[in-house]
Design a protein around this motif. Structure first.
Motif, PDB file in Angstrom:
ATOM      1  N   ILE A  45      87.220 -13.891  42.185  1.00 46.02           N
ATOM      2  CA  ILE A  45      87.800 -12.575  41.920  1.00 46.02           C
ATOM      3  C   ILE A  45      87.337 -11.634  43.031  1.00 46.02           C
ATOM      4  N   LYS A  46      86.041 -11.680  43.314  1.00 51.41           N
ATOM      5  CA  LYS A  46      85.468 -10.888  44.413  1.00 51.41           C
ATOM      6  C   LYS A  46      84.363 -11.742  45.012  1.00 51.41           C
ATOM      7  N   SER A  47      84.264 -11.776  46.349  1.00 50.10           N
ATOM      8  CA  SER A  47      83.126 -12.549  46.866  1.00 50.10           C
ATOM      9  C   SER A  47      81.886 -11.690  46.778  1.00 50.10           C
ATOM     10  N   HIS A  48      80.984 -12.101  45.926  1.00 43.56           N
ATOM     11  CA  HIS A  48      79.781 -11.308  45.752  1.00 43.56           C
ATOM     12  C   HIS A  48      78.877 -11.451  46.962  1.00 43.56           C
ATOM     13  N   HIS A  49      78.275 -10.302  47.222  1.00 46.22           N
ATOM     14  CA  HIS A  49      77.418 -10.207  48.367  1.00 46.22           C
ATOM     15  C   HIS A  49      76.123 -10.917  48.022  1.00 46.22           C
ATOM     16  N   ASN A  50      75.804 -11.980  48.719  1.00 45.99           N
ATOM     17  CA  ASN A  50      74.498 -12.574  48.473  1.00 45.99           C
ATOM     18  C   ASN A  50      73.983 -13.233  49.741  1.00 45.99           C
ATOM     19  N   HIS A  76      71.012   2.097  36.601  1.00 43.77           N
ATOM     20  CA  HIS A  76      72.251   1.319  36.509  1.00 43.77           C
ATOM     21  C   HIS A  76      72.332   0.331  37.673  1.00 43.77           C
ATOM     22  N   PRO A  77      72.995  -0.803  37.465  1.00 44.02           N
ATOM     23  CA  PRO A  77      73.157  -1.743  38.571  1.00 44.02           C
ATOM     24  C   PRO A  77      73.923  -1.089  39.727  1.00 44.02           C
ATOM     25  N   PHE A  78      73.611  -1.527  40.933  1.00 44.44           N
ATOM     26  CA  PHE A  78      74.315  -1.016  42.105  1.00 44.44           C
ATOM     27  C   PHE A  78      74.692  -2.217  42.952  1.00 44.44           C
ATOM     28  N   PRO A  79      75.951  -2.337  43.368  1.00 46.67           N
ATOM     29  CA  PRO A  79      76.373  -3.563  44.050  1.00 46.67           C
ATOM     30  C   PRO A  79      75.850  -3.659  45.482  1.00 46.67           C
ATOM     31  N   GLY A  80      75.625  -4.875  45.939  1.00 52.08           N
ATOM     32  CA  GLY A  80      75.149  -5.097  47.313  1.00 52.08           C
ATOM     33  C   GLY A  80      75.984  -4.374  48.368  1.00 52.08           C
ATOM     34  N   ILE A 124      74.860   4.102  28.871  1.00 55.52           N
ATOM     35  CA  ILE A 124      75.935   3.626  29.753  1.00 55.52           C
ATOM     36  C   ILE A 124      75.405   2.503  30.632  1.00 55.52           C
ATOM     37  N   TRP A 125      76.203   1.452  30.773  1.00 60.40           N
ATOM     38  CA  TRP A 125      75.779   0.313  31.607  1.00 60.40           C
ATOM     39  C   TRP A 125      75.803   0.705  33.081  1.00 60.40           C
ATOM     40  N   GLN A 126      76.864   1.415  33.448  1.00 58.57           N
ATOM     41  CA  GLN A 126      77.033   1.754  34.853  1.00 58.57           C
ATOM     42  C   GLN A 126      77.990   2.934  34.961  1.00 58.57           C
ATOM     43  N   ASP A 176      76.569  -7.562  29.907  1.00 57.51           N
ATOM     44  CA  ASP A 176      76.187  -8.404  31.036  1.00 57.51           C
ATOM     45  C   ASP A 176      77.063  -8.188  32.274  1.00 57.51           C
ATOM     46  N   GLY A 177      77.939  -7.192  32.216  1.00 57.20           N
ATOM     47  CA  GLY A 177      78.808  -6.951  33.371  1.00 57.20           C
ATOM     48  C   GLY A 177      80.034  -7.863  33.415  1.00 57.20           C
ATOM     49  N   MET A 178      80.081  -8.852  32.527  1.00 56.59           N
ATOM     50  CA  MET A 178      81.209  -9.791  32.542  1.00 56.59           C
ATOM     51  C   MET A 178      82.442  -9.174  31.864  1.00 56.59           C
ATOM     52  N   SER A 217      89.491  -1.071  30.786  1.00 57.71           N
ATOM     53  CA  SER A 217      88.415  -1.975  30.390  1.00 57.71           C
ATOM     54  C   SER A 217      88.402  -3.171  31.345  1.00 57.71           C
ATOM     55  N   LYS A 218      87.370  -4.004  31.230  1.00 58.60           N
ATOM     56  CA  LYS A 218      87.299  -5.249  31.995  1.00 58.60           C
ATOM     57  C   LYS A 218      87.254  -6.403  31.031  1.00 58.60           C
ATOM     58  N   PRO A 219      88.108  -7.415  31.060  1.00 59.62           N
ATOM     59  CA  PRO A 219      89.363  -7.354  31.774  1.00 59.62           C
ATOM     60  C   PRO A 219      90.298  -6.361  31.092  1.00 59.62           C
ATOM     61  N   GLY A 247      90.757  -4.751  34.134  1.00 56.98           N
ATOM     62  CA  GLY A 247      90.218  -4.189  35.376  1.00 56.98           C
ATOM     63  C   GLY A 247      88.919  -4.882  35.730  1.00 56.98           C
ATOM     64  N   THR A 248      88.283  -4.481  36.819  1.00 55.34           N
ATOM     65  CA  THR A 248      86.895  -4.869  37.075  1.00 55.34           C
ATOM     66  C   THR A 248      86.106  -3.570  37.006  1.00 55.34           C
ATOM     67  N   ILE A 249      84.795  -3.677  37.027  1.00 54.34           N
ATOM     68  CA  ILE A 249      83.991  -2.457  36.915  1.00 54.34           C
ATOM     69  C   ILE A 249      84.125  -1.640  38.201  1.00 54.34           C
TER      70      ILE A 249
HETATM   71  P1  XMP Z   1      82.940  -6.185  38.821  1.00 53.06           P
HETATM   72  O1  XMP Z   1      83.422  -5.093  39.722  1.00 53.06           O
HETATM   73  O2  XMP Z   1      83.175  -7.560  39.394  1.00 53.06           O
HETATM   74  O3  XMP Z   1      81.361  -6.034  38.791  1.00 53.06           O
HETATM   75  O4  XMP Z   1      83.428  -6.046  37.427  1.00 53.06           O
HETATM   76  C1  XMP Z   1      80.515  -6.602  37.824  1.00 53.06           C
HETATM   77  C2  XMP Z   1      79.101  -6.151  38.125  1.00 53.06           C
HETATM   78  O5  XMP Z   1      78.665  -6.699  39.375  1.00 53.06           O
HETATM   79  C3  XMP Z   1      78.347  -5.670  40.297  1.00 53.06           C
HETATM   80  N1  XMP Z   1      78.844  -6.123  41.590  1.00 53.06           N
HETATM   81  C4  XMP Z   1      78.044  -6.620  42.540  1.00 53.06           C
HETATM   82  N2  XMP Z   1      76.707  -6.784  42.585  1.00 53.06           N
HETATM   83  N3  XMP Z   1      76.914  -7.660  44.762  1.00 53.06           N
HETATM   84  C5  XMP Z   1      76.148  -7.271  43.727  1.00 53.06           C
HETATM   85  O6  XMP Z   1      74.924  -7.366  43.825  1.00 53.06           O
HETATM   86  C6  XMP Z   1      78.258  -7.542  44.773  1.00 53.06           C
HETATM   87  O7  XMP Z   1      78.925  -7.900  45.744  1.00 53.06           O
HETATM   88  C7  XMP Z   1      78.851  -6.978  43.615  1.00 53.06           C
HETATM   89  N4  XMP Z   1      80.146  -6.693  43.280  1.00 53.06           N
HETATM   90  C8  XMP Z   1      80.109  -6.179  42.013  1.00 53.06           C
HETATM   91  C9  XMP Z   1      79.058  -4.439  39.781  1.00 53.06           C
HETATM   92  O8  XMP Z   1      78.441  -3.246  40.242  1.00 53.06           O
HETATM   93  C10 XMP Z   1      78.959  -4.636  38.291  1.00 53.06           C
HETATM   94  O9  XMP Z   1      77.677  -4.283  37.812  1.00 53.06           O
END
Ligand code: XMP
Length: 520
Positions: A350-355, A396-400, A439-441, A474-476, A511-513, A515-517
């Motif tokens: 769906i999205k390539s997560h940054h790792n 709150h979580p913050f994406p990479g 709030i989760w995020q 869990d963000g899912m 909402s997700k699904p 959408g995505t967050i």
């Molecule tokens: P989405 O947008 O896929 O995000 O619904 C779900 C959760 O994952 C976080 N997120 C990321 N975290 N690297 C991360 O470390 C990423 O590339 C990344 N993309 C999304 C997002 O903030 C949410 O908590």
């Protein structure tokens, strides 16, 4: 496997969606447990693991199908208590001489009520204080004959053998899922099970901290460890823990890609370098990242560029550290389980997560992963145990990829500045109204459109932004947060008054699904 001085409980996974919840419930009871897929549990494994008790999870298969998942028969010879749940119950009955049938008319999904069938047993202490107990069922097949030695202790309309037990061998089998929220008294059942199995309940965070520190020292010896710090909870807790173990043999590398929130970089540097005295390299690489992202609007391309540069920059700085042999990572238990789950076939991207997954091999480094055995909430508990401030741990979580994915379309410094300011006002509002922890995020996305407005007597032509706030476990999956109209109105007014460059505010209620967050 963890320190053998702890009593260990083995959860054999047959692929249920909620297997992880079993582990959660047990960890809440200070019991150390591990989940292992059924096909990795061999006789040999059982001998090495030496569990004090075993739980069979639920699962999507039918025991009546050819090649249906089974545990090794030797598990029944260990002489330890076993609890079978749903599919686990059925496989237990089948292997011990009972019978399972397909049941269209007896299938039960969702809420059901069980009533006691005969005398109380220890497993059910605290149950049936009312006439019946609510449980959560999810089964098509059902047990039609229980195995020799078993007796029935509770029934439901669709499951005449809802709770059965062979008290001589300490084998217990339930048709429902005690681990889910919709079985309100499920925790008591687990508590009773571990108590009758003789667990001490000594899996505490203080004990974990001590053991983890010792393990890190044993693993690392005199070598040097580098740790990529993102400012997130996982890498921060890992860094503080490792620092406690080996002091200045740890160096943290904080890659600042210019896509952080307002004040974030100073906060991270202030906390780790100044407060904890952890050697920290602050790699200010905003020019590099923003330069390469210039003119790029495709979300996946953005993510790939950021991922690639992150690795390059990290590698450059890490190479400059003498004698680094280890790379620390904040890998959590859910990541470990997913990577061995037998049922989790390839899923679509769906999205390539940054790792930084490929980094250790590329750099010839060994891994230190002190959080591998913990769930997210346990990492927070460990953080508190280590003295990290609550305000930091509860963030709150913050994406990479940072603000890049909250800025649909092309990224410019101007847009990032506006976004940072609007986001700061929004979060301030949420904190002032005491909503942050519910709030989760929550964040602002700046939209790639300008719209017409009027301020004072002048026409404005500025950016529109979207506020996002979701609840999630869990963000899912996620749902939008139901702010009051007053809150939304007040926040929109503040953003437009305080942030130059924004003249329209919208609230994202997807909402997700589906959408995505994040927006990208
Ligand atoms: P989405 O947008 O896929 O995000 O619904 C779900 C959760 O994952 C976080 N997120 C990321 N975290 N690297 C991360 O470390 C990423 O590339 C990344 N993309 C999304 C997002 O903030 C949410 O908590």
């Amino acid at each position: 496997m963890t320190d053998p001085s702890h009593d260990r409980l083995l959860i054999i996974d047959f692929g249920s969606q909620v297997t992880q919840l079993i582990a959660r419930r047990l960890r809440e009871l200070n019991i150390y447990c591990e989940i292992h897929p059924y096909n990795t549990v061999t006789d040999d494994f059982l001998e090495r693991f030496a569990p004090r008790a075993v739980i069979f999870s639920g699962g999507p298969c039918s025991v009546l199908d050819a090649g249906a998942p089974r545990p090794p028969a030797s598990v029944f010879e260990l002489g330890v208590p076993i609890l079978g749940i749903c599919y686990g119950q059925q496989v237990m009955m089948q292997m011990l001489g009972g019978q399972v049938e397909r049941g269209d008319s007896t299938a039960e999904f969702g809420r059901a009520y069980v009533v006691p069938a005969k005398e109380r047993i220890d497993l059910l202490n605290g149950w049936f204080l009312e006439e019946r107990e609510q449980v959560w069922m999810s089964h098509g097949d059902h047990v039609s004959r229980i195995a020799p030695g078993f007796a029935v202790y509770a029934t439901s309309p669709g499951a005449p053998f809802a709770i059965t037990a062979d008290l001589n061998r300490n084998f217990y089998a339930v048709q429902f899922h005690p681990e889910v929220h919709h079985t309100p008294n499920g925790r008591t059942l687990y508590e009773n099970f571990v108590r009758l199995a003789g667990f001490k309940g000594d899996w505490t965070m203080a004990a974990y901290r001590e053991e983890a520190v010792q393990k890190i020292r044993d693993q690392v010896g005199d070598s040097h460890v580098i740790c990529g710090l993102s400012g997130g909870v996982d890498s921060s807790v890992a860094a503080v823990l490792i620092h406690e173990a080996i002091g200045d043999q740890l160096t943290c590398v904080f890659v600042d890609h210019g896509l952080l929130r307002q004040g974030e970089s100073d906060e991270v540097v202030g906390m780790f370098r100044d407060h904890y005295n952890i050697p920290l390299i602050h790699a200010d690489e905003a020019d590099l990242f923003l330069g390469e992202l210039d003119g790029v609007s495709d979300p996946e391309t953005k993510r790939k560029i950021i991922g690639r540069l992150f690795i390059d920059v990290f590698q450059k700085h890490a190479h400059a550290i003498d004698g680094a042999e280890f790379l620390a990572q904040g890998t959590l238990y859910p990541d470990v389980i997913e990577s061995v789950s037998f049922s989790g076939g390839p899923s679509v991207t769906i999205k390539s997560h940054h790792n930084v997954g490929g980094l250790p091999e590329k750099m010839g480094l060994k891994l230190v992963e002190p959080l591998r055995e913990l769930f997210k909430d346990e990492v927070r508990a460990l953080g508190r145990e280590l003295g990290l401030p609550d305000s930091f741990i509860g963030r709150h979580p913050f994406p990479g990829p940072g603000l890049a994915i909250r800025c649909p379309g092309e990224i410019t410094r101007e847009k990032l500045d506006i976004l940072r300011k609007a986001d700061a006002v929004y979060i301030d509002q949420i904190r002032k109204h005491g909503l942050y922890d519910e709030i989760w995020q929550a964040f602002v996305a700046i939209l790639p459109v300008r719209t017409v407005g009027v301020m004072g007597d002048s026409r404005t032509y500025d950016f529109a932004c979207a506020l996002r706030a979701v609840t999630s476990v869990d963000g899912m999956t996620a749902d939008y947060y139901p702010f009051s109209h007053e809150f939304l109105g007040e926040t929109a007014t503040r953003i437009i008054n305080e942030v130059r460059g924004i003249n329209r505010v919208t609230y994202d209620i997807t909402s997700k699904p589906p959408g995505t967050i994040e927006w990208e």
